[in-house]
Design a protein around this motif. Structure first.
Motif, mmCIF file in Angstrom:
data_model
loop_
_atom_site.group_PDB
_atom_site.id
_atom_site.type_symbol
_atom_site.label_atom_id
_atom_site.label_comp_id
_atom_site.label_asym_id
_atom_site.label_seq_id
_atom_site.Cartn_x
_atom_site.Cartn_y
_atom_site.Cartn_z
ATOM 1 N N THR A 185 11.530 -3.062 2.544
ATOM 2 C CA THR A 185 10.791 -2.704 1.321
ATOM 3 C C THR A 185 10.422 -3.937 0.489
ATOM 4 O O THR A 185 9.581 -3.856 -0.395
ATOM 5 C CB THR A 185 11.634 -1.751 0.442
ATOM 6 N N ASP A 186 11.067 -5.080 0.793
ATOM 7 C CA ASP A 186 10.703 -6.326 0.104
ATOM 8 C C ASP A 186 9.424 -6.928 0.668
ATOM 9 O O ASP A 186 8.892 -7.881 0.117
ATOM 10 C CB ASP A 186 11.826 -7.378 0.265
ATOM 11 N N TYR A 187 8.987 -6.410 1.805
ATOM 12 C CA TYR A 187 7.817 -6.983 2.470
ATOM 13 C C TYR A 187 6.544 -6.426 1.864
ATOM 14 O O TYR A 187 6.394 -5.214 1.720
ATOM 15 C CB TYR A 187 7.888 -6.658 3.969
ATOM 16 N N LYS A 188 5.636 -7.321 1.488
ATOM 17 C CA LYS A 188 4.386 -6.885 0.872
ATOM 18 C C LYS A 188 3.260 -6.927 1.887
ATOM 19 O O LYS A 188 3.030 -7.946 2.537
ATOM 20 C CB LYS A 188 4.039 -7.788 -0.301
ATOM 21 N N GLY B 130 0.820 -1.202 0.000
ATOM 22 C CA GLY B 130 0.000 0.000 0.000
ATOM 23 C C GLY B 130 0.857 1.257 0.000
ATOM 24 O O GLY B 130 2.069 1.200 0.239
ATOM 25 N N LEU B 131 0.235 2.373 -0.262
ATOM 26 C CA LEU B 131 0.983 3.634 -0.305
ATOM 27 C C LEU B 131 0.924 4.313 1.056
ATOM 28 O O LEU B 131 -0.044 4.166 1.789
ATOM 29 C CB LEU B 131 0.371 4.548 -1.368
ATOM 30 N N PRO B 132 1.969 5.075 1.398
ATOM 31 C CA PRO B 132 1.936 5.774 2.679
ATOM 32 C C PRO B 132 0.838 6.835 2.677
ATOM 33 O O PRO B 132 0.726 7.595 1.701
ATOM 34 C CB PRO B 132 3.326 6.422 2.782
ATOM 35 N N PRO B 133 0.002 6.896 3.727
ATOM 36 C CA PRO B 133 -1.110 7.852 3.744
ATOM 37 C C PRO B 133 -0.631 9.301 3.654
ATOM 38 O O PRO B 133 -1.339 10.158 3.108
ATOM 39 C CB PRO B 133 -1.816 7.580 5.063
ATOM 40 N N ALA B 134 0.589 9.562 4.131
ATOM 41 C CA ALA B 134 1.104 10.936 4.120
ATOM 42 C C ALA B 134 1.273 11.489 2.707
ATOM 43 O O ALA B 134 1.353 12.696 2.500
ATOM 44 C CB ALA B 134 2.441 10.978 4.856
ATOM 45 N N LEU B 135 1.299 10.591 1.750
ATOM 46 C CA LEU B 135 1.462 10.977 0.353
ATOM 47 C C LEU B 135 0.304 11.848 -0.114
ATOM 48 O O LEU B 135 0.454 12.675 -1.011
ATOM 49 C CB LEU B 135 1.526 9.707 -0.490
ATOM 50 N N SER C 28 1.253 0.633 4.031
ATOM 51 C CA SER C 28 2.545 1.062 3.524
ATOM 52 C C SER C 28 3.641 0.488 4.412
ATOM 53 O O SER C 28 3.480 0.382 5.626
ATOM 54 C CB SER C 28 2.595 2.579 3.539
ATOM 55 N N THR C 29 4.788 0.121 3.811
ATOM 56 C CA THR C 29 5.884 -0.418 4.621
ATOM 57 C C THR C 29 6.515 0.673 5.498
ATOM 58 O O THR C 29 7.212 0.378 6.454
ATOM 59 C CB THR C 29 6.982 -1.045 3.732
ATOM 60 N N LEU C 30 6.227 1.938 5.170
ATOM 61 C CA LEU C 30 6.781 3.046 5.964
ATOM 62 C C LEU C 30 6.226 3.054 7.378
ATOM 63 O O LEU C 30 6.879 3.486 8.320
ATOM 64 C CB LEU C 30 6.425 4.384 5.295
ATOM 65 N N THR C 31 4.986 2.596 7.518
ATOM 66 C CA THR C 31 4.337 2.644 8.830
ATOM 67 C C THR C 31 4.651 1.409 9.674
ATOM 68 O O THR C 31 4.254 1.331 10.823
ATOM 69 C CB THR C 31 2.807 2.764 8.664
ATOM 70 N N LEU C 32 5.369 0.450 9.094
ATOM 71 C CA LEU C 32 5.665 -0.777 9.849
ATOM 72 C C LEU C 32 6.763 -0.527 10.871
ATOM 73 O O LEU C 32 7.745 0.140 10.561
ATOM 74 C CB LEU C 32 6.113 -1.890 8.900
ATOM 75 N N PRO C 33 6.601 -1.070 12.077
ATOM 76 C CA PRO C 33 7.684 -0.911 13.055
ATOM 77 C C PRO C 33 8.811 -1.894 12.760
ATOM 78 O O PRO C 33 8.752 -3.047 13.150
ATOM 79 C CB PRO C 33 6.988 -1.255 14.386
ATOM 80 N N SER C 34 9.797 -1.471 11.999
ATOM 81 C CA SER C 34 10.895 -2.385 11.670
ATOM 82 C C SER C 34 12.038 -2.182 12.662
ATOM 83 O O SER C 34 12.150 -1.111 13.253
ATOM 84 C CB SER C 34 11.370 -2.140 10.242
ATOM 85 N N THR D 265 14.416 -5.444 7.829
ATOM 86 C CA THR D 265 15.018 -4.269 8.471
ATOM 87 C C THR D 265 15.169 -3.114 7.479
ATOM 88 O O THR D 265 15.185 -3.337 6.276
ATOM 89 C CB THR D 265 16.405 -4.641 9.051
ATOM 90 N N ASP D 266 15.268 -1.891 8.014
ATOM 91 C CA ASP D 266 15.489 -0.762 7.109
ATOM 92 C C ASP D 266 16.933 -0.277 7.121
ATOM 93 O O ASP D 266 17.254 0.761 6.553
ATOM 94 C CB ASP D 266 14.499 0.386 7.379
ATOM 95 N N VAL D 267 17.812 -1.022 7.808
ATOM 96 C CA VAL D 267 19.238 -0.663 7.800
ATOM 97 C C VAL D 267 20.003 -1.805 7.142
ATOM 98 O O VAL D 267 19.903 -2.942 7.590
ATOM 99 C CB VAL D 267 19.769 -0.472 9.243
ATOM 100 N N ILE D 268 20.741 -1.522 6.088
ATOM 101 C CA ILE D 268 21.404 -2.645 5.410
ATOM 102 C C ILE D 268 22.772 -2.950 6.001
ATOM 103 O O ILE D 268 23.259 -4.046 5.891
ATOM 104 C CB ILE D 268 21.512 -2.443 3.873
#
Lengths: 263, 250
Positions: free
Chosen positions: B135-138, A257-262, B142-148, B199-202
């Motif tokens: 970002t590979d996780y579907k 999904g897309l980030p809502p902040a977008l 949004s993956t941005l909101t996931l607590p990684s 993770t978001d840190v490589i």
């Protein structure tokens, strides 16, 4: 190499398999077949020719069967309809195409699969003038299957994949088969021709993108021939479309999904 | 020739022979095979498992490809390129693999055949730890909101133990060496579990490494961990050593 995962032997007569080709249309079509007929898994096609991948059951219908591990090449079977399906879920390792074709064809010979149907696709943008007209669906038959299926194709008014001039302009007499974007389709077809294997190739011209409609039209095309599922109003394309069951793994085909902040 | 250069070589030291009996041309018994793939997983096993027991290096994999060449030393940093095997001195059937090199797609099958080819697979249990970008996780969100970072697991049909984190949901898939090992185990009916840390840190990262901590309570690792407080310190040191090399922008 083939490895059984339960005691059911592959005894069926018709093998379906995708070519890993443009838009993954063959693979999507095979997904539809497995999912619609709820085919149980009977084995693995374990090989070093495909890139490894694992995930949970792509055709899960319940909580319990959603945790079964799936790998890159698996064999499903439906004895009641005498069908076997080989699903391939990853691309080939570089320079391993030929080896894969050899392994596959020797497996086809050793198992009791009488006919092979290869579901494939080809780049739409590389069609020549004659291919641009009419249906985007094509078929190919090896000499071994020509006798049994050739007439039916004529009756169905299907179009055979056209051959093109090998040296356009210079020599128009020498015609060759050209399937751009078809992956192993051409190799597998020509090997089957020379090995006397009964193989039919069904393919669709398409482009990369949302290839779900292409997969539907390819399975409908297949169904016209084999009548795997019967639709009551066969003239209505939509009625047939509804009967195919989309597997759960087709969700999020275009990412998260897309980030809502977008917004 | 290129094919020869890309050959994978597995070298076992004589120490393995001494403890498990002579196994030249034969297989050695293995009850637990614990494998870390990538910087963070390797650093996790180094600080929480390798440091708390008595282990010795018993083998290595030598390989070369377009991304890496394995080093020859056995005293390694988590950022070096290597693939090493360690055995537990008190129980030589417990084998640990620290794989910190890229195994190319044409080498993965060879790696498997050669490593597993040496093991007697009866009563073997396999645990794999690995990381990949979040970002590979579907997911529908949004993956941005996931607590990684977070852990997900995949297991083979034969694996009956409890899994320390949620299983990976469809349509997510895992690729490369972790997938190759798990596929091998599924096909040959070996109980195996893969813990994948999203993770978001490589680069080497303490938070990502700590995300593997729930795995310490699993049946296969529980008895191998002794003093977690000491491990935390070792981990801090490991990460700090690495930071010094990365001070170009500070």
């Amino acid at each position: 190499m083939y490895k059984n995962c339960n005691n059911n032997m592959v005894t069926s007569l018709l093998l379906f398999q995708p070519a890993v080709s443009v838009g993954n249309v063959g693979q999507l079509a095979v997904d539809l077949l497995i999912s619609t007929f709820d085919m149980p898994k009977v084995g693995y096609f374990y090989t070093d020719c495909l890139m490894p991948m694992v995930g949970n059951n792509p055709y899960a219908t319940t909580e319990v069967n959603s945790t079964e591990l799936s790998i890159n090449a698996e064999v499903y079977s439906l004895p009641s309809k005498k069908l076997v399906v080989l699903q391939i879920r990853s691309p080939f390792v570089k320079n391993k195409y030929r080896l894969f074709c050899q392994t596959l064809l020797s497996w086809v010979k050793s198992s009791r699969c009488a006919k092979v149907i290869l579901l494939s696709s080809s780049h739409a943008y590389q069609r020549d003038d004659q291919q641009l007209h009419g249906t985007p669906l094509r078929y190919l038959l090896t000499p071994a299957i020509q006798k049994t299926a050739g007439d039916l194709m004529q009756r169905l008014n299907w179009k055979e994949m056209e051959k093109i001039a090998a040296y356009p302009g210079a020599n128009d007499a020498e015609m060759v088969l050209h399937i751009p974007g078809g992956g192993i389709t051409k190799l597998l077809f020509s090997e089957s021709c020379s090995n006397g294997i009964q193989m039919a190739v069904l393919l669709k011209f398409c482009s990369e993108g949302d290839n779900i409609p292409d997969a539907f039209s390819l399975v409908n095309y297949l169904n016209e021939w084999l009548q795997l599922i019967r639709s009551e109003q066969s003239s209505d394309a939509k009625a047939t479309l509804l009967q195919w069951k989309i597997p759960r793994s087709w969700r999020l085909l275009f990412g998260s999904g897309l980030p809502p902040a977008l917004f | 020739d290129l094919r020869e250069a890309r050959e994978v070589h597995v070298l076992w030291s004589s120490k393995l022979n001494a403890s498990t009996g002579n196994f030249t041309d034969e297989q050695f018994p293995c009850s637990k095979f614990i494998m870390a793939i990538g910087h963070n997983a390797v650093a996790f096993l180094s600080s929480f498992v390798l440091n708390s027991g008595c282990w010795e290096a018993v083998g290595s994999v030598r390989l070369w490809n377009e991304w890496c060449r394995t080093s020859n030393t056995t005293s390694v940093l988590p950022t070096d390129t290597f693939c090493l095997f360690y055995k537990l001195i008190s129980d030589p059937t417990v084998l640990l693999c620290q794989c910190n090199c890229y195994v190319a797609e044409d080498q993965q099958f060879q790696w498997l055949e050669k490593v597993f080819g040496c093991m007697r697979e009866k009563d073997l249990q396999v645990t794999i730890l690995s990381t990949c970008p979040v970002t590979d996780y579907k997911t529908p969100e949004s993956t941005l909101t996931l607590p990684s970072p977070f852990l997900k697991a995949l297991k083979t049909k034969e694996y009956k133990e409890t899994v320390c984190c949620p299983l990976l949901e469809q349509p997510n898939i895992i690729k490369d060496l972790p997938a190759a090992v798990l596929s091998y185990c599924q096909v040959w009916q070996i109980p195996a579990v893969l813990y994948q840390c999203y993770t978001d840190v490589i680069k080497l990262d303490a938070v990502t490494i700590e995300a593997f901590k729930p795995v310490l309570s699993s049946k296969n690792l529980r008895n191998l961990v002794k003093d977690v407080s000491k491990s935390a310190e070792i981990l801090k040191k490991l990460v700090a050593t690495n930071e010094i090399c990365n001070n170009i922008y500070t």
